[in-house]
Structures are given as C-alpha cells and as structure tokens.
Design a protein around this motif. Structure first.
Motif, short mmCIF file in Angstrom:
data_model
loop_
_atom_site.label_atom_id
_atom_site.label_comp_id
_atom_site.label_asym_id
_atom_site.label_seq_id
_atom_site.Cartn_x
_atom_site.Cartn_y
_atom_site.Cartn_z
N MET A 168 -16.09 5.75 15.41
CA MET A 168 -16.55 7.09 15.70
C MET A 168 -17.74 7.02 16.64
O MET A 168 -18.63 6.18 16.48
N ASP A 169 -17.76 7.90 17.64
CA ASP A 169 -18.88 7.98 18.56
C ASP A 169 -19.99 8.81 17.93
O ASP A 169 -19.75 9.90 17.42
N ALA A 170 -21.21 8.29 18.00
CA ALA A 170 -22.35 9.04 17.48
C ALA A 170 -22.80 10.10 18.47
O ALA A 170 -23.33 11.13 18.09
N LEU A 171 -22.60 9.84 19.76
CA LEU A 171 -23.04 10.76 20.79
C LEU A 171 -22.18 10.55 22.03
O LEU A 171 -21.92 9.42 22.42
N TYR A 172 -21.73 11.64 22.60
CA TYR A 172 -21.04 11.57 23.88
C TYR A 172 -21.20 12.90 24.59
O TYR A 172 -21.34 13.93 23.95
N PRO A 173 -21.18 12.88 25.92
CA PRO A 173 -21.39 14.12 26.66
C PRO A 173 -20.14 15.00 26.68
O PRO A 173 -19.02 14.51 26.82
N ARG A 174 -20.37 16.30 26.54
CA ARG A 174 -19.31 17.29 26.69
C ARG A 174 -19.84 18.34 27.66
O ARG A 174 -20.86 18.95 27.41
N LEU A 175 -19.13 18.52 28.76
CA LEU A 175 -19.52 19.51 29.75
C LEU A 175 -18.79 20.82 29.49
O LEU A 175 -17.58 20.82 29.27
N LEU A 176 -19.55 21.91 29.54
CA LEU A 176 -18.96 23.24 29.50
C LEU A 176 -18.77 23.66 30.95
O LEU A 176 -19.73 23.70 31.72
N VAL A 177 -17.53 23.94 31.34
CA VAL A 177 -17.24 24.23 32.74
C VAL A 177 -16.52 25.56 32.90
O VAL A 177 -15.74 25.96 32.03
N SER A 178 -16.81 26.22 34.00
CA SER A 178 -16.17 27.50 34.31
C SER A 178 -14.89 27.31 35.11
O SER A 178 -13.98 28.13 35.04
N ARG A 179 -14.83 26.25 35.89
CA ARG A 179 -13.67 25.98 36.75
C ARG A 179 -12.91 24.80 36.16
O ARG A 179 -12.87 23.71 36.73
N PHE A 180 -12.30 25.01 35.01
CA PHE A 180 -11.69 23.92 34.26
C PHE A 180 -10.65 23.13 35.07
O PHE A 180 -10.74 21.90 35.12
N PRO A 181 -9.66 23.77 35.71
CA PRO A 181 -8.65 22.96 36.42
C PRO A 181 -9.25 22.06 37.50
O PRO A 181 -8.86 20.89 37.61
N GLU A 182 -10.20 22.57 38.27
CA GLU A 182 -10.81 21.77 39.33
C GLU A 182 -11.64 20.64 38.74
O GLU A 182 -11.60 19.50 39.22
N CYS A 183 -12.40 20.94 37.69
CA CYS A 183 -13.21 19.91 37.06
C CYS A 183 -12.33 18.86 36.37
O CYS A 183 -12.62 17.67 36.42
N PHE A 184 -11.24 19.31 35.77
CA PHE A 184 -10.30 18.37 35.16
C PHE A 184 -9.79 17.37 36.20
O PHE A 184 -9.82 16.16 35.98
N ARG A 185 -9.34 17.87 37.34
CA ARG A 185 -8.81 16.97 38.38
C ARG A 185 -9.89 16.02 38.89
O ARG A 185 -9.64 14.84 39.12
N PHE A 186 -11.12 16.54 39.06
CA PHE A 186 -12.23 15.70 39.51
C PHE A 186 -12.50 14.57 38.52
O PHE A 186 -12.49 13.39 38.89
N TYR A 187 -12.73 14.90 37.27
CA TYR A 187 -13.07 13.86 36.29
C TYR A 187 -11.89 12.97 35.94
O TYR A 187 -12.07 11.78 35.68
N ASP A 188 -10.68 13.51 35.96
CA ASP A 188 -9.52 12.66 35.70
C ASP A 188 -9.42 11.59 36.78
O ASP A 188 -9.16 10.43 36.49
N GLY A 189 -9.67 11.96 38.03
CA GLY A 189 -9.65 10.98 39.11
C GLY A 189 -10.80 10.01 39.04
O GLY A 189 -10.62 8.79 39.09
N VAL A 190 -12.01 10.53 38.90
CA VAL A 190 -13.21 9.67 38.91
C VAL A 190 -13.24 8.74 37.70
O VAL A 190 -13.49 7.53 37.84
N LEU A 191 -13.01 9.27 36.52
CA LEU A 191 -13.14 8.44 35.32
C LEU A 191 -12.04 7.39 35.21
O LEU A 191 -12.28 6.30 34.69
N THR A 192 -10.86 7.69 35.71
CA THR A 192 -9.79 6.70 35.64
C THR A 192 -9.86 5.71 36.81
O THR A 192 -9.77 4.50 36.59
N GLU A 193 -10.06 6.20 38.03
CA GLU A 193 -10.07 5.31 39.19
C GLU A 193 -11.37 4.52 39.33
O GLU A 193 -11.35 3.32 39.58
N ALA A 194 -12.51 5.17 39.22
CA ALA A 194 -13.79 4.51 39.49
C ALA A 194 -14.33 3.76 38.28
O ALA A 194 -15.07 2.79 38.44
N LEU A 195 -13.99 4.21 37.06
CA LEU A 195 -14.53 3.56 35.87
C LEU A 195 -13.50 2.82 35.03
O LEU A 195 -13.84 2.11 34.12
N GLY A 196 -12.21 3.04 35.31
CA GLY A 196 -11.18 2.36 34.53
C GLY A 196 -10.95 2.99 33.17
O GLY A 196 -10.37 2.37 32.28
#
Length: 131
Positions: A1-29
C-alpha cells in the motif's frame, strides 16, 4: 500500500490523460493500472509504487462542493526523475505539454543536475530532472 502519492484534479481530463499516459509510460517506464481518456479517474505505477493518479475536477466537486481551479500562481509542482531530460521534454511536447523552460544544466542546484519544465494540458507545472 502506498502511504502517499500525488493525485491531480484536472478540468481537461482527456488531454491530461493522453499527456500523462505518454509521459509516464515512455519517459519513466511506468504502466497504467486503470483508466481511459474519457475519465473520470486514471492511475499509473512503477513497479509496486504509485506514480500519479488523475481525477476529474467536476467529479470531486460533486463530493466536496464548490471546487474552483487553483489560482494562477503555482501551489505545487510534480517532479519526475528521468534518465534523459531532453528525451523526456520532447516526449512531453509530443503528448500535448508546453515547454516553459528548455532542458538545461542547473549547476547551482547540484554539480550534475539537469532539468526541463513543462505545463501539462491543464496548466500544471512539471519538472523533469536528472542527477
């Protein structure tokens, strides 16, 4: 279990989803554990640790009442340690981010520190760093 992790509240969910899906998978693995571009929730992990989750701001407003977007001044910044700052910044741009400070050495922060700063599609500030 994670004790702490960031959760962003976003207004533009689809655009933010595509951004983080790309960045977190490609740049961070990282890997997406759940979520779709339509929202209202998604999360990504790296190994057995959470990296980030997104939640639609309107959904959270339904729980806590009036939830206005943050003031124009930045109250927080996500910092992601990557192997290649230049490649991570390029990845962020490809996925809809906007570079606000190009990749650069930051010797005043440490002898080998290199960073780049981007805004995600919702305007959140993000730093890619390497040491």
């Amino acid at each position: 279990m994670d004790a702490l992790y960031p959760r962003l509240l976003v207004s533009r969910f689809p655009e933010c989803f595509r951004f983080y899906d790309g960045v977190l998978t490609e740049a961070l693995g990282g890997t997406r554990a759940k979520g779709e571009p339509s929202g209202p929730y998604a999360n990504w992990g790296l190994g057995d640790q959470s990296l980030l989750s997104l939640l639609d701001r309107a959904m959270m407003a339904g729980v806590v009442g009036d939830l206005r977007p943050p003031a124009p001044s930045d109250a927080a910044m996500l910092v992601l340690t990557v192997g290649d700052v230049d490649a991570a910044a390029a990845c962020g741009e490809r996925h809809g981010g906007r570079v606000v400070a190009a990749p650069a050495a930051r010797p005043e922060w440490g002898p080998t520190v290199r960073t780049a700063h981007l805004r995600d599609p919702d305007g959140n500030l993000l730093e890619f760093q390497s040491y």
